[in-house]
Structure formats: C-alpha cells, structure tokens
Design a protein around this motif. Structure first.
Motif, mmCIF file in Angstrom:
data_model
loop_
_atom_site.group_PDB
_atom_site.id
_atom_site.type_symbol
_atom_site.label_atom_id
_atom_site.label_comp_id
_atom_site.label_asym_id
_atom_site.label_seq_id
_atom_site.Cartn_x
_atom_site.Cartn_y
_atom_site.Cartn_z
ATOM 1 N N PRO A 76 12.523 8.315 15.245
ATOM 2 C CA PRO A 76 13.354 7.888 14.125
ATOM 3 C C PRO A 76 14.764 7.541 14.585
ATOM 4 N N HIS A 77 15.323 6.562 13.925
ATOM 5 C CA HIS A 77 16.694 6.149 14.198
ATOM 6 C C HIS A 77 17.616 7.371 14.090
ATOM 7 N N PRO A 78 18.475 7.641 15.109
ATOM 8 C CA PRO A 78 19.324 8.848 15.063
ATOM 9 C C PRO A 78 20.202 8.916 13.809
ATOM 10 N N VAL A 250 1.436 -4.062 -1.402
ATOM 11 C CA VAL A 250 1.520 -4.217 0.055
ATOM 12 C C VAL A 250 1.931 -2.866 0.638
ATOM 13 N N THR A 251 1.275 -2.485 1.747
ATOM 14 C CA THR A 251 1.583 -1.174 2.331
ATOM 15 C C THR A 251 2.195 -1.313 3.726
ATOM 16 N N PHE A 252 3.128 -0.415 4.022
ATOM 17 C CA PHE A 252 3.765 -0.366 5.346
ATOM 18 C C PHE A 252 3.908 1.079 5.794
ATOM 19 N N SER A 253 3.892 1.268 7.105
ATOM 20 C CA SER A 253 4.225 2.566 7.685
ATOM 21 C C SER A 253 5.729 2.669 7.817
ATOM 22 N N GLY A 254 6.272 3.823 7.490
ATOM 23 C CA GLY A 254 7.702 4.036 7.720
ATOM 24 C C GLY A 254 7.957 4.539 9.126
ATOM 25 N N GLY A 255 6.955 5.215 9.684
ATOM 26 C CA GLY A 255 7.135 5.867 10.974
ATOM 27 C C GLY A 255 6.626 5.054 12.145
ATOM 28 N N LYS A 256 6.482 3.743 11.982
ATOM 29 C CA LYS A 256 6.150 2.893 13.133
ATOM 30 C C LYS A 256 7.420 2.117 13.497
ATOM 31 N N ALA A 257 7.344 0.779 13.610
ATOM 32 C CA ALA A 257 8.497 0.051 14.151
ATOM 33 C C ALA A 257 9.743 0.144 13.274
ATOM 34 N N ILE A 258 9.584 0.492 11.994
ATOM 35 C CA ILE A 258 10.752 0.621 11.120
ATOM 36 C C ILE A 258 11.600 1.818 11.556
ATOM 37 N N ARG A 259 10.982 2.741 12.268
ATOM 38 C CA ARG A 259 11.666 3.932 12.794
ATOM 39 C C ARG A 259 12.271 4.792 11.697
ATOM 40 N N GLY A 260 11.533 4.896 10.607
ATOM 41 C CA GLY A 260 11.922 5.818 9.542
ATOM 42 C C GLY A 260 11.365 7.195 9.850
ATOM 43 N N PRO A 261 11.405 8.097 8.858
ATOM 44 C CA PRO A 261 10.795 9.414 9.063
ATOM 45 C C PRO A 261 9.316 9.230 9.389
ATOM 46 N N GLN A 262 8.796 10.052 10.309
ATOM 47 C CA GLN A 262 7.408 9.882 10.740
ATOM 48 C C GLN A 262 6.440 9.995 9.564
ATOM 49 N N CYS A 263 6.722 10.912 8.638
ATOM 50 C CA CYS A 263 5.799 11.094 7.513
ATOM 51 C C CYS A 263 6.268 10.317 6.300
ATOM 52 N N ALA A 264 6.464 9.016 6.475
ATOM 53 C CA ALA A 264 6.864 8.181 5.341
ATOM 54 C C ALA A 264 6.205 6.822 5.451
ATOM 55 N N GLY A 265 6.019 6.213 4.305
ATOM 56 C CA GLY A 265 5.479 4.857 4.247
ATOM 57 C C GLY A 265 5.975 4.211 2.973
ATOM 58 N N GLU A 297 13.796 14.507 1.644
ATOM 59 C CA GLU A 297 14.312 14.102 2.954
ATOM 60 C C GLU A 297 13.688 12.766 3.390
ATOM 61 N N GLU A 298 12.372 12.653 3.213
ATOM 62 C CA GLU A 298 11.691 11.408 3.612
ATOM 63 C C GLU A 298 12.122 10.237 2.713
ATOM 64 N N ILE A 299 12.293 10.522 1.431
ATOM 65 C CA ILE A 299 12.656 9.433 0.509
ATOM 66 C C ILE A 299 14.023 8.859 0.901
ATOM 67 N N LEU A 300 15.011 9.742 1.068
ATOM 68 C CA LEU A 300 16.339 9.245 1.451
ATOM 69 C C LEU A 300 16.311 8.659 2.863
ATOM 70 N N GLY A 301 15.556 9.301 3.748
ATOM 71 C CA GLY A 301 15.465 8.805 5.122
ATOM 72 C C GLY A 301 14.877 7.404 5.174
ATOM 73 N N MET A 302 13.931 7.145 4.310
ATOM 74 C CA MET A 302 13.285 5.827 4.292
ATOM 75 C C MET A 302 14.255 4.743 3.809
ATOM 76 N N VAL A 303 15.059 5.077 2.815
ATOM 77 C CA VAL A 303 16.059 4.108 2.335
ATOM 78 C C VAL A 303 17.022 3.769 3.474
ATOM 79 N N LYS A 304 17.478 4.794 4.174
ATOM 80 C CA LYS A 304 18.424 4.568 5.278
ATOM 81 C C LYS A 304 17.752 3.786 6.411
ATOM 82 N N ALA A 305 16.508 4.144 6.702
ATOM 83 C CA ALA A 305 15.803 3.464 7.797
ATOM 84 C C ALA A 305 15.669 1.968 7.505
ATOM 85 N N LEU A 306 15.386 1.627 6.251
ATOM 86 C CA LEU A 306 15.249 0.204 5.911
ATOM 87 C C LEU A 306 16.595 -0.504 6.024
#
Ligand SMILES: *Cc1c(COP(=O)(O)O)cnc(C)c1O
Length: 420
Positions: A76-78, A250-265, A297-306
């Motif tokens: 995940p992105h630091p 449409v579905t995407f992984s959050g924890g692949k190239a987007i580098r979001g939290p591992q347990c997010a999509g 944590e994952e919800i906010l982390g995903m917003v930041k990762a995007l």
C-alpha cells in the motif's frame, strides 16, 4: 514478444494454485509451517526488530510476479498509513461512511450521472454483493433468503472462455452460470430467469463477443451487465471507461496496482444497484455478504489510494518499470546462452514484462528448476516459470528500490553455476 492476455492471467492463477497447494496440504498445515522462530526469541515486544515477519519465522520474498493476492497483493502507498490511522480514532455509521465515500469516489472518477461506488473487501466481494443486489433488489426478505433463490431470477450468462476461479463468488449466490460461445447461443440463452450477463475483462480477446458488444446486447435484452476488471488497471482510465461504455456494474481490486488497502475493492455502478449491493453486504446482518467485512480504515484508505493513484505520473512509472527490466536484461545476457525479450500483456498486468530464455544445452536448468532455486535462495525471489511456455517471465512493478539489482545478480549467478 506478445503473449495472449488469457494465457498470462491463467498463468497467474495457475501459479497461485501451485503456491496454495503447497501451503494447504492438511498435513503441512498442522505440522510446523515454515522455519521456526529463533530459539529463545522473545514473545513480547512483537515488531520491535522492525521485521515482524522474521520474528514469526516467515520469509519475505522479492516479488517478480506482480499483484498476486497469494503474495500479499501489493504494497500500500505509504501515504495511506496516516489516513487509515485517523480512521481508527473515531466511531461512525458505516453505511453512512460507505455512501459518502462512494459519492466522493464517483466525483473523483467522473463517473456517469446516477453512478456511484462501494468500497468492498475486494473485487471478489464486489462480484458477490453486486450480483446479490441485482437478485434481491431492496427486498429485505429476499436479502435474508439468499442463497435460496425462490422467487428470484436464477441464471447468469457468461462466455465459456470467461469462466475462471473468481466466478465462484457469483455461484455463491445460488445462481446457475449459463455458458455461451456464439451470438446465437447468447440470444437463445436469455430468458425470464436471466439475472445478469457477466463479462471477465481479461478474457476479452478469448471470447467471440467483445466487451462493447456484450454490454450493447445486455441493453437490447434489458439484462444488467457486470464487468470484472479486478486487475485491469493500469491504464487508470479503465476505472471509468466501462461505466461510460454502459456496464451496470464494474469491479476492481483495491489491493493490486491501485495500491490501496490489501483488503479493499471497488464496486462501481448504477446507484440503485450499488445501494442494493450495500444492503447485501457487511455491516448488514443476516446477509450473504456479512462475511466480507469492510472497516472504516479500508473505506478511508481506499478513497486516499484512489486520489494518489489518479495523481500518479503513470507514464513515468511505466518508464521506470521498463528501465529496471532493461538493466536486468543487460546484466543476465552477459552470460553466454541467455537471451531476453520484452512484452506488455494487452490487458490485466498491462505493464512491461521480460521474458528470459536460455540454451538448455549450455545451461542445464529447466525453467521450473530455476524458479524453484530462486524461491529457495537468499533472498527468496518469486518469478514465474514453466506454464508450458519457454523460459521465465517477470515484471518489475512490485519491486522495491534496489531489488532489481539483486534479481539481476541472483539470476546471473544461477545461470553461471549451471553452465557446463
Ligand atoms: C484478483 C482478481 C479478483 C479478486 O480480487 P480481490 O480484490 O482479491 O478480491 C477477481 N477477478 C480477477 C480477474 C482478479 O484478477
């Protein structure tokens, strides 16, 4: 050299299977798995060495395979750490947070009007809850009833070449997958029981009906269409392309190239369908998706990762990934008999790859043996080999700074050691 994307993704799944097989043999699970932690190691102060994996006796690996869930997805992105830590300091209504995050994500991605997004525990969870929402609508009794489909539609149409291990998440709702190959077969398959038409994005080239035609046909028959594009960023535009093409979900992984939290999509789609997916998902109880918990944590982390993913200079990154591979190619081709070629899969892991082949008359080593030795080496390197294809292939987008040099060195010495 250009490889069919279907082969490449299948290769990934097969490799994942091999790793899982090694770990999941019941005997091995119950005997001590991996090397034991150092004798006399402290059982308090966990993490104080800076390497909690090592404290548990688990070896970290250099990842030349890409975004494999089996290896931990991506790093995940630091910059997520601070936001995810802030998330852990307050209580909120999770449904309210989901809706607000979805709205923000829809704005960031400039999704079509009436589209929203839901942070799920992964793309697999997005598939299950998205389909569940189509089946139940907002009907509470039906939501509680799944996977008993009495009173609901019960079939999902999929092209035969699009079947893959992740369609288990569709089947888990109780639906039957109806396989078609030709346009005529699709026309014949649509009926009153058809709930959805599913598309597997990485299999686009393998199926007779392509991604844009599939959704046009869905509209024609008034059947909602889902596109599983889990691993199909980069390019970043895929995050909105399929919604604009007309896909309902449409579905995407959050924890692949987007580098979001591992347990997010992400589940992206028409507002009403996304809302019904949320009703079928955690935190709502007595639902099929309650086991797919998504934390604040994952919800906010995903917003930041995007936000970070959208701001990234993707061309500069691709150049960096390519130059790492070029360095490795330069080094290892100094060993007589070794040659390399570059390729980029059209879709899914659409990043620079390096194919490494060698003259086995000179270097007595099969690709499988090479992969095994590298995996067992120090440091341990995970790289794909075999799969019925010649040589090894690797990508560099999950390498950490300096690891490209280590890979070049280890590969060169491996080839030298086995040169007759
Ligand atoms: C990885 C992947 C999934 C599952 O994604 P998660 O985020 O790990 O749940 C689904 N479909 C495809 C094609 C994938 O590559």
């Amino acid at each position: 050299m250009q490889l069919g994307s279907d082969w490449n993704r299948r290769g990934f799944l097969a490799t994942a299977g091999a790793i899982a097989g090694a770990l999941l043999s019941p005997r091995k699970l119950f005997s001590s798995n991996g090397k034991p932690a150092a004798k006399g190691a402290s059982v308090t102060g966990f993490g104080s060495t800076g390497n909690p994996y090592e404290e548990l006796g688990v070896t970290t690996v250099i990842n030349c395979e890409g975004t494999m869930t089996m290896l931990g997805g991506s790093l995940p992105h630091p910059e997520l750490e601070a936001v995810m830590a802030m998330a852990g300091r307050h209580f909120v209504s999770i449904p309210q947070l989901e809706i607000a995050a979805g709205k923000r994500i829809a704005e960031m991605l400039k999704l079509p009007e009436n589209y929203s997004a839901l942070v799920t525990s992964g793309a697999a969870a997005a598939m299950q809850s998205g389909l569940a929402g189509i089946l139940t609508g907002g009907n509470e009794a039906l939501i509680r009833q799944l996977p008993d489909l009495t009173g609901m539609k019960s079939e999902v149409i999929i092209q035969k070449s699009h079947r893959n291990p992740f369609d288990h998440q569709l089947r888990s709702t109780g639906v039957k997958l109806v396989e078609v190959e030709t346009l005529d077969e699709l026309r014949a398959a649509v009926n009153d029981r058809t709930a959805m038409m599913h598309f597997t994005n990485f299999a686009n080239s393998a199926g007779q009906i392509k991604v844009d035609e599939w959704v046009r046909l869905g509209k024609q028959y008034s059947v909602p269409c889902m596109n599983d594009a889990a691993a199909d960023t980069p390019p970043v535009s895929h995050l909105w392309d399929y919604a604009h093409m007309g896909y309902d979900l449409v579905t995407f992984s959050g924890g692949k190239a987007i580098r979001g939290p591992q347990c997010a999509g992400l589940l992206i789609g028409r507002q009403e369908l996304v809302a019904n997916a949320l009703l079928n998902n955690s935190p709502h109880e007595d639902t099929i998706g309650r086991s797919q918990k998504v934390g604040k944590e994952e919800i906010l982390g995903m917003v930041k990762a995007l936000e970070l993913f959208l701001a990234e200079d993707h061309e500069a990154l691709a150049r960096e990934w390519q130059s790492r591979l070029e360095m490795i190619a330069r080094e290892i081709t100094k060993v007589p008999g070794v040659s390399t070629a570059f390729f980029v899969p059209d879709i899914a892991n659409h990043v620079p790859h390096l194919r490494i082949v060698w003259d086995q008359a000179r270097i007595s080593l099969t690709p499988e043996e090479a992969a095994k030795l590298l995996r067992g080496g120090k440091p341990s390197i995970v790289i794909s080999g075999g799969e019925g294809q010649p040589g090894l292939s690797m990508n560099s987008f999950m390498l950490q700074p300096g690891e490209d040099k280590v890979v070049a060195m280890q590969l060169s010495s491996l080839f030298r050691e086995h040169t007759s």
